[in-house]
Scaffold this active site. Sequence first.
Site, short mmCIF file in Angstrom:
data_model
loop_
_atom_site.label_atom_id
_atom_site.label_comp_id
_atom_site.label_asym_id
_atom_site.label_seq_id
_atom_site.Cartn_x
_atom_site.Cartn_y
_atom_site.Cartn_z
N LYS A 121 -13.43 83.25 -0.92
CA LYS A 121 -14.40 82.34 -0.13
C LYS A 121 -15.81 82.20 -0.93
O LYS A 121 -16.39 81.44 -1.16
CB LYS A 121 -14.73 83.19 1.26
CG LYS A 121 -16.14 82.99 1.88
CD LYS A 121 -15.77 81.99 2.86
CE LYS A 121 -17.21 81.45 3.55
NZ LYS A 121 -17.02 80.45 4.68
N LYS A 151 -26.52 83.29 2.33
CA LYS A 151 -26.10 84.47 2.44
C LYS A 151 -24.79 84.53 1.65
O LYS A 151 -24.26 85.79 0.76
CB LYS A 151 -25.50 84.61 4.08
CG LYS A 151 -24.36 85.76 4.32
CD LYS A 151 -23.84 85.70 5.61
CE LYS A 151 -22.83 86.59 5.70
NZ LYS A 151 -22.11 86.80 6.91
N THR A 174 -17.60 86.56 7.29
CA THR A 174 -17.75 86.60 5.83
C THR A 174 -18.56 87.70 5.40
O THR A 174 -19.53 87.78 5.95
CB THR A 174 -18.51 85.32 5.34
OG1 THR A 174 -17.81 84.08 5.73
CG2 THR A 174 -18.65 85.24 3.95
P1 NAD Z 1 -23.25 84.56 15.19
O1 NAD Z 1 -24.33 85.18 14.80
O2 NAD Z 1 -23.19 83.12 15.99
O3 NAD Z 1 -22.02 85.35 15.66
C1 NAD Z 1 -21.65 86.86 15.57
C2 NAD Z 1 -21.73 87.32 16.68
O4 NAD Z 1 -21.47 88.73 16.71
C3 NAD Z 1 -23.12 87.42 17.40
O5 NAD Z 1 -22.63 86.82 18.91
C4 NAD Z 1 -23.41 88.81 17.78
O6 NAD Z 1 -24.01 89.18 19.11
C5 NAD Z 1 -21.98 89.56 17.48
N1 NAD Z 1 -22.22 90.97 16.94
C6 NAD Z 1 -23.22 91.47 16.07
N2 NAD Z 1 -22.80 93.02 16.31
C7 NAD Z 1 -21.78 93.05 16.92
C8 NAD Z 1 -21.27 94.28 17.41
N3 NAD Z 1 -21.50 95.51 16.68
N4 NAD Z 1 -20.28 94.51 18.07
C9 NAD Z 1 -19.84 93.03 18.99
N5 NAD Z 1 -20.57 91.90 18.58
C10 NAD Z 1 -21.50 92.01 17.61
O7 NAD Z 1 -22.43 84.19 13.67
P2 NAD Z 1 -21.11 82.75 13.58
O8 NAD Z 1 -21.74 81.74 13.28
O9 NAD Z 1 -20.28 83.00 14.55
O10 NAD Z 1 -20.41 83.64 12.16
C11 NAD Z 1 -19.71 84.69 12.20
C12 NAD Z 1 -19.16 85.13 10.87
O11 NAD Z 1 -18.64 83.75 10.33
C13 NAD Z 1 -20.35 85.23 9.95
O12 NAD Z 1 -19.73 86.32 8.78
C14 NAD Z 1 -20.44 83.89 9.10
O13 NAD Z 1 -20.87 84.14 7.76
C15 NAD Z 1 -19.16 83.51 9.00
N6 NAD Z 1 -19.11 82.02 8.90
C16 NAD Z 1 -19.84 81.07 9.63
C17 NAD Z 1 -19.87 79.79 9.65
C18 NAD Z 1 -20.59 78.82 10.58
O14 NAD Z 1 -20.65 77.70 10.37
N7 NAD Z 1 -21.21 79.38 11.60
C19 NAD Z 1 -18.75 79.15 8.86
C20 NAD Z 1 -17.85 79.94 8.10
C21 NAD Z 1 -18.20 81.55 8.24
#
Ligand code: NAD
Length: 308
Positions: free
Chosen positions: A180, A255, A105
Amino acid sequence: MLRPLGKEALQFEREDTGMNIGFIGLGNMGAPMAANLAKAGHTVVGFDVAGTAAEGCAQATSAVEAATNADVVITMLPNGNILRSVADEIVPAMKSGAVLLDCSTVDVESARAVAEQAQSAGLGALDAPVSGGIGGAAGGTLTFMVGGSGDAFDIAKPLFDIMGQKAVHCGPAGNGQAAKICNNMILGVTMIATCEAFALADKLGLDRQAMFDVVSTSSGYSWTMNAYCPAPGVGPQSPADNGYKPGFAADLMLKDLRLAQQAAESADADTPMGAAAMALYQTFVENEDGAGQDFSAMLPRFETRGRD
Ligand code: NAD
């Protein structure tokens, strides 16, 4: 036997043998999504700066290594700035005709900028944020809201079918993110409305079960009331029944509401309820005890307050 040339041939080969997929960002969402693709028979090479891994996937030592031989590179990252920096690294390394599929997102502007960058390098590009949360990622039941070309959507469709239950093509680049944040702006506003109505009902001596029975079958019904009721012990099971453990964290709602306000500002759209919801979640997360709680924990917040 000679195979016909063109897109059909490419798709036949991909469905037949499985795709090579690079998966960048193996966090709460990305790791189970990548694992589901590997389980379905695709070859997945994952990378995460934190060194996390996903079941059934090979681990690369850099984003470029994960992207180099991929038919499709999926990114699942925290925000637009990180997406832009990862795209700067991997776009030049991706093979011509491959698709960059961002499921994070992020702000609409970053989604459109990255799509343009990918397309000018001869790649397909899709923004495909999800709803369904960590449970949906693990269970392969996410909903994808997708922006980008029809050709790129067709290539990614079999992957959406594995990671989710529904993928809606919303139009050109950035439209997935637009869908979204509009959806989540409605969600944030209705959650607040549902919680403040429960708190008012409490103070008026109205039983919560009676309140649910009326509203869930009357004109005040909503997803937040009917499917995700913020009152413990009322309605279907929800994070309220689990001490407000997320679920969907208030921080993530904040966010998304910020992204909605950023988009509204750049599009000159009047969104007073979205702005009020953002301000309230900001107070809740930054100054109260909302960080790390489910976004429905607005109800106990309202319960303890009076009008000042
Ligand atoms: P998270 O923080 O668990 O995962 C993100 C991952 O990206 C982390 O493991 C981090 O180490 C990695 N990362 C950061 N910078 C990086 C880079 N330069 N290269 C490689 N990896 C890198 O977050 P999440 O909960 O998995 O969410 C991911 C996305 O999905 C976000 O944009 C969030 O808004 C969206 N989202 C999350 C949910 C939820 O319920 N968690 C629901 C819908 C959407």
